[in-house]
Design an enzyme around this catalytic site. Structure first.
Site, PDB file in Angstrom:
ATOM      1  N   HIS A  99       0.874  -1.174   0.000  1.00 35.87           N
ATOM      2  CA  HIS A  99       0.000   0.000   0.000  1.00 35.87           C
ATOM      3  C   HIS A  99       0.906   1.217   0.000  1.00 35.87           C
ATOM      4  O   HIS A  99       2.141   1.078   0.006  1.00 35.87           O
ATOM      5  CB  HIS A  99      -0.952  -0.009   1.195  1.00 35.87           C
ATOM      6  CG  HIS A  99      -0.291   0.077   2.535  1.00 35.87           C
ATOM      7  ND1 HIS A  99       0.591  -0.872   3.009  1.00 35.87           N
ATOM      8  CD2 HIS A  99      -0.385   1.011   3.526  1.00 35.87           C
ATOM      9  CE1 HIS A  99       1.011  -0.527   4.212  1.00 35.87           C
ATOM     10  NE2 HIS A  99       0.435   0.609   4.543  1.00 35.87           N
ATOM     11  N   ASP A 103       5.623   5.044   5.275  1.00 32.72           N
ATOM     12  CA  ASP A 103       6.686   4.207   5.828  1.00 32.72           C
ATOM     13  C   ASP A 103       6.974   2.986   4.960  1.00 32.72           C
ATOM     14  O   ASP A 103       8.036   2.382   5.071  1.00 32.72           O
ATOM     15  CB  ASP A 103       6.363   3.783   7.269  1.00 32.72           C
ATOM     16  CG  ASP A 103       5.029   3.067   7.417  1.00 32.72           C
ATOM     17  OD1 ASP A 103       4.038   3.561   6.857  1.00 32.72           O
ATOM     18  OD2 ASP A 103       4.976   2.031   8.093  1.00 32.72           O
TER      19      ASP A 103
END
Length: 312
Positions: A99, A103
Site C-alpha cells: 500500500h 513508511d
C-alpha cells in the site's frame, strides 16, 4: 593530475562490485545459499515501523528464487539493506508494494534512482495498488534536475530512471517459471486498496501480510503456509493515549492492525507452520509479551521476532 584523480575515484567506486557478475553487487556474502535460492529464500531487509529505530530499516522484504530477486515494499534505508544482503543494487526482477503509506514507500525514490545510477538500463518493473503510477511519476519529476545533470553531464547516463508500473487490486499478479505471486486485498483503515502477498514456489509458500486489520481473506490465502510474516501489536499494551485524539487509539489499532493474539488465531486456523512477527507497533511491549499473545491465540508452533537481514 586531474584526470588521474578522476580515474582513481572511479576505480575506488567500482571496486566493491564483482566484474564477473552480470549485476552489480557488493562483495558481502549473499545471505541465501544455493539450496535456499533453489527453493525460494526470504530476506527481511527492514522490520521497522514509522518510529525511527537505528536497528530496523523501514518495511521491506526480498524474495530470492534462483537468479530472480523480488522486492516487497520499500521502506526507508532499503537500498543500504539490499547492499548489506549481497543482493544486486542495479535493479530488481519485480517490485511489489502492499500500500502507499509513507513508511512503506519512503525508499521508493532510493529504489528507482539508486538502481539507475548503479547501472539499471530499463524501467524498473513495479506493481502496486492504484496510485502507484502517479507516485512513481512524481518521484522522477521531483528529481528531474538530478536526472538532467546525470543524463546531460559527464556521467552520460541513459534516460531510464523511472518505473514500468502495473497497478493491481488482487489475484495472481506474477506467474513465471515456477514462481507465483498472488495479491490478496486486506483491510487497512482508509486505504481503498491494501494488499498482502502470497509467494509460492514448488517447494515453499510464504505469506507477507502487509499492513492489515484482522482478515478472513488473508486467513484463507495463508492456508498451509510454511512462513507467515505478519504485522502486529501487543494486545495487553493497548490503551488510550495521553494526547489529542488519543482516546481513539484502541479503536484505531483494532480496526487497522492485528493483535498478537489475533495473529496466533489466524495461524492456527490456516495451519501455518512458522510465524514471523514484523513491523511491530510495540507501545513498550516486550518480545515475551508478543509471544504470549500469539500463544493466547492458540498457536503452538515456532514464533520469531523479525530482525533486519534475517533469512527464512
Amino acid at each position: 593530475m586531474r584526470h588521474g584523480a578522476v580515474l582513481l575515484l572511479w576505480l575506488v567506486l567500482l571496486a566493491p562490485w564483482s566484474r564477473a557478475d552480470a549485476q552489480r553487487r557488493f562483495t558481502t556474502g549473499q545471505l541465501c545459499n544455493s539450496a535456499q535460492r533453489a527453493a525460494g529464500c526470504l530476506i527481511v531487509l527492514g522490520s521497522g515501523m514509522p518510529v525511527p529505530d537505528p536497528e530496523r530499516a523501514g518495511p521491506a522484504y526480498a524474495f530470492v528464487y534462483g537468479d530472480r530477486v523480488l522486492l516487497f515494499d520499500a521502506g526507508a534505508g532499503v537500498m543500504r539493506r539490499v547492499a548489506a544482503a549481497g543482493l544486486p543494487i542495479d535493479g530488481f526482477t519485480q517490485v511489489f508494494l502492499t500500500h502507499l503509506h509513507s513508511d512503506h514507500t519512503l525508499g521508493l525514490p532510493d529504489v528507482l534512482l539508486t538502481s539507475w545510477v548503479m547501472g539499471r538500463r530499463a524501467p524498473q518493473p513495479v506493481m502496486g495498488p492504484p496510485g502507484t503510477g502517479r507516485m512513481a511519476e512524481r518521484i522522477v519529476e521531483a528529481w528531474s534536475e538530478d536526472v538532467e545533470v546525470r543524463v546531460g553531464g559527464q556521467e552520460r547516463l541513459p534516460r531510464t530512471p523511472g518505473a514500468a508500473v502495473r497497478e493491481i487490486t488482487g489475484g495472481v499478479v506474477y506467474d513465471s517459471a515456477g514462481l507465483v505471486v498472488t495479491a490478496v486485498r486486506v483491510p487497512h483503515g482508509g486505504w481503498a486498496t491494501a494488499l498482502a502477498y502470497v509467494i509460492t514456489t514448488p517447494a515453499r509458500r510464504i505469506v507477507l501480510s502487509g499492513d492489515t486489520g484482522p482478515s478472513a481473506d488473508l486467513q484463507a490465502a495463508a492456508q498451509g503456509a510454511d512462513v507467515l510474516v505478519h504485522e502486529t501489536y501487543p494486545e495487553v499494551r493497548l490503551k488510550p493515549e495521553d494526547r489529542p485524539g488519543g482516546e481513539e487509539w484502541p479503536a484505531y489499532m483494532r480496526s487497522v492492525h492485528t493483535s498478537d493474539r489475533e495473529v496466533g488465531a489466524l495461524a492456527v486456523a490456516a495451519g501455518v507452520k512458522h510465524v514471523v512477527l514484523s513491523h511491530i507497533v510495540r507501545m513498550g511491549g516486550s518480545d515475551a509479551e508478543l509471544l504470549a499473545g500469539v500463544r493466547r491465540g492458540g498457536f503452538r508452533g515456532p514464533v520469531t521476532i523479525a530482525a533486519d537481514l534475517s533469512v527464512w
